[in-house]
Motif scaffolding. Structure first.
Motif, PDB file in Angstrom:
ATOM      1  N   ARG A   1      45.150  37.065  52.402  1.00  7.37           N
ATOM      2  CA  ARG A   1      45.753  35.475  51.561  1.00  7.37           C
ATOM      3  C   ARG A   1      46.172  35.667  50.569  1.00  7.37           C
ATOM      4  O   ARG A   1      47.115  35.222  50.036  1.00  7.37           O
ATOM      5  CB  ARG A   1      45.343  35.150  52.557  1.00  7.37           C
ATOM      6  CG  ARG A   1      44.896  34.515  54.173  1.00  7.37           C
ATOM      7  CD  ARG A   1      45.469  33.432  54.600  1.00  7.37           C
ATOM      8  NE  ARG A   1      43.638  33.731  54.396  1.00  7.37           N
ATOM      9  CZ  ARG A   1      42.798  33.793  55.517  1.00  7.37           C
ATOM     10  NH1 ARG A   1      42.588  34.219  56.142  1.00  7.37           N
ATOM     11  NH2 ARG A   1      42.211  33.313  54.837  1.00  7.37           N
ATOM     12  N   ARG A   2      44.654  35.734  49.468  1.00  8.05           N
ATOM     13  CA  ARG A   2      45.018  35.191  47.908  1.00  8.05           C
ATOM     14  C   ARG A   2      45.857  36.027  47.231  1.00  8.05           C
ATOM     15  O   ARG A   2      46.695  35.515  46.633  1.00  8.05           O
ATOM     16  CB  ARG A   2      43.408  35.272  47.833  1.00  8.05           C
ATOM     17  CG  ARG A   2      42.820  33.909  48.327  1.00  8.05           C
ATOM     18  CD  ARG A   2      42.151  33.464  47.201  1.00  8.05           C
ATOM     19  NE  ARG A   2      40.930  34.423  46.901  1.00  8.05           N
ATOM     20  CZ  ARG A   2      39.724  35.123  47.565  1.00  8.05           C
ATOM     21  NH1 ARG A   2      38.917  34.066  48.468  1.00  8.05           N
ATOM     22  NH2 ARG A   2      39.077  36.254  47.506  1.00  8.05           N
ATOM     23  N   TYR A   3      45.266  37.732  47.671  1.00 12.76           N
ATOM     24  CA  TYR A   3      46.771  38.220  46.735  1.00 12.76           C
ATOM     25  C   TYR A   3      48.106  38.126  47.121  1.00 12.76           C
ATOM     26  O   TYR A   3      49.005  38.482  46.206  1.00 12.76           O
ATOM     27  CB  TYR A   3      46.168  39.663  47.191  1.00 12.76           C
ATOM     28  CG  TYR A   3      46.709  40.667  46.733  1.00 12.76           C
ATOM     29  CD1 TYR A   3      46.982  40.866  45.349  1.00 12.76           C
ATOM     30  CD2 TYR A   3      47.841  41.422  47.781  1.00 12.76           C
ATOM     31  CE1 TYR A   3      47.403  42.184  44.197  1.00 12.76           C
ATOM     32  CE2 TYR A   3      48.802  42.649  47.106  1.00 12.76           C
ATOM     33  CZ  TYR A   3      48.706  42.714  45.521  1.00 12.76           C
ATOM     34  OH  TYR A   3      48.419  43.788  45.136  1.00 12.76           O
ATOM     35  N   ARG A   4      48.123  38.331  48.683  1.00 12.20           N
ATOM     36  CA  ARG A   4      50.014  37.567  48.918  1.00 12.20           C
ATOM     37  C   ARG A   4      50.340  36.139  49.011  1.00 12.20           C
ATOM     38  O   ARG A   4      51.306  36.276  48.338  1.00 12.20           O
ATOM     39  CB  ARG A   4      49.643  37.729  50.792  1.00 12.20           C
ATOM     40  CG  ARG A   4      49.865  39.149  51.695  1.00 12.20           C
ATOM     41  CD  ARG A   4      49.776  38.694  52.546  1.00 12.20           C
ATOM     42  NE  ARG A   4      49.575  38.450  53.104  1.00 12.20           N
ATOM     43  CZ  ARG A   4      47.963  38.862  53.693  1.00 12.20           C
ATOM     44  NH1 ARG A   4      47.207  39.694  53.432  1.00 12.20           N
ATOM     45  NH2 ARG A   4      47.018  38.065  54.520  1.00 12.20           N
ATOM     46  N   ALA A   5      49.710  35.195  48.416  1.00 13.39           N
ATOM     47  CA  ALA A   5      49.870  34.307  47.793  1.00 13.39           C
ATOM     48  C   ALA A   5      50.406  34.338  46.533  1.00 13.39           C
ATOM     49  O   ALA A   5      50.949  33.692  45.562  1.00 13.39           O
ATOM     50  CB  ALA A   5      48.553  33.316  47.565  1.00 13.39           C
ATOM     51  N   LEU A   6      49.003  34.593  45.799  1.00 12.75           N
ATOM     52  CA  LEU A   6      49.379  34.875  44.485  1.00 12.75           C
ATOM     53  C   LEU A   6      51.071  35.893  43.847  1.00 12.75           C
ATOM     54  O   LEU A   6      51.608  35.365  43.035  1.00 12.75           O
ATOM     55  CB  LEU A   6      48.643  36.106  43.708  1.00 12.75           C
ATOM     56  CG  LEU A   6      48.184  35.963  42.240  1.00 12.75           C
ATOM     57  CD1 LEU A   6      48.199  35.078  40.999  1.00 12.75           C
ATOM     58  CD2 LEU A   6      47.339  37.299  41.502  1.00 12.75           C
ATOM     59  N   LEU A   7      50.982  36.752  44.844  1.00 15.82           N
ATOM     60  CA  LEU A   7      52.529  37.812  45.147  1.00 15.82           C
ATOM     61  C   LEU A   7      53.152  36.102  44.858  1.00 15.82           C
ATOM     62  O   LEU A   7      54.481  37.217  44.201  1.00 15.82           O
ATOM     63  CB  LEU A   7      52.365  39.292  45.354  1.00 15.82           C
ATOM     64  CG  LEU A   7      51.415  40.057  44.792  1.00 15.82           C
ATOM     65  CD1 LEU A   7      51.723  40.859  45.965  1.00 15.82           C
ATOM     66  CD2 LEU A   7      51.877  40.631  43.752  1.00 15.82           C
ATOM     67  N   GLY A   8      53.324  35.378  46.222  1.00 16.70           N
ATOM     68  CA  GLY A   8      54.535  35.286  46.355  1.00 16.70           C
ATOM     69  C   GLY A   8      54.953  33.919  44.678  1.00 16.70           C
ATOM     70  O   GLY A   8      55.899  33.349  44.498  1.00 16.70           O
ATOM     71  N   LYS A   9      54.239  33.140  44.293  1.00 13.38           N
ATOM     72  CA  LYS A   9      54.193  32.598  42.792  1.00 13.38           C
ATOM     73  C   LYS A   9      55.001  33.670  41.754  1.00 13.38           C
ATOM     74  O   LYS A   9      55.153  32.723  41.417  1.00 13.38           O
ATOM     75  CB  LYS A   9      52.569  32.424  42.225  1.00 13.38           C
ATOM     76  CG  LYS A   9      52.200  31.541  43.339  1.00 13.38           C
ATOM     77  CD  LYS A   9      50.627  30.359  42.450  1.00 13.38           C
ATOM     78  CE  LYS A   9      50.371  30.104  43.917  1.00 13.38           C
ATOM     79  NZ  LYS A   9      49.111  28.988  43.795  1.00 13.38           N
TER      80      LYS A   9
END
Length: 178
Positions: free
Chosen positions: A90-98
């Protein structure tokens, strides 16, 4: 729990690596099913099981055994690992979204001082693929034929034509250098 399981656990605690292997063979499928229920990706489920067994080995002296079996401890460790993997994802996907989307970059182009690559690009696609597989990659003609789905004779004739064309281009290129 069987006496066999208790003996395996004792061997594990004594540092016997083969006991860990036997425990893995015995419990891996059950732990994998448990991890699959908790995670959406099969690869993450495999990772959770691997982490649990690495932790069992690392904490073999202090891991809590229930009736001499490490299975309850392994099930708990798989669940904890699954939660950690899910949270990390989840943290990785959120970071990629930014991250702003980068403009499409073309493949890097190297200088072709000899002109060989340009000559290769000018070949018809069929001949070019045969040259790439047989000359550049070193596959036998039979393997190239199988990969391309064509007869071996076709590979030979395309290769011969391609070599002739490349030879003519290289000869013309060399003549222009003098």
């Amino acid at each position: 729990m069987t006496d066999d399981e208790a003996a395996l656990t004792e061997r594990l605690r004594a540092g016997d690596e083969s006991a860990l292997g036997e425990l893995f063979d015995r419990h891996e499928a059950r732990l994998f099913r448990h991890a699959c229920r908790l995670l959406s990706a099969r690869e993450d489920a495999k990772d959770a099981v691997a982490i649990a067994f690495f932790e069992l080995w690392r904490k073999r002296a202090s891991a809590r055994m229930v009736d001499g079996s490490p299975l309850p401890w392994l099930l708990t460790t798989v669940a904890n690992s699954a939660r950690n993997l899910e949270r990390s994802g989840r943290r990785y996907r959120a970071l990629l979204g930014k991250v702003p989307a980068a403009a499409h970059a073309d493949a890097p182009v190297a200088e072709d001082e000899s002109g060989v690559l340009a000559a290769l690009r000018r070949l018809p696609a069929g001949e070019r693929s045969v040259v790439v597989l047989t000359v550049l990659e070193g596959y036998p003609e039979r393997s190239a034929a199988e990969a391309l789905g064509i007869p071996v004779g076709t590979v030979k004739s395309r290769l011969s034509r391609a070599k002739g064309r490349l030879r003519d281009e290289m000869t013309a290129m060399e003549a222009s250098w003098t």
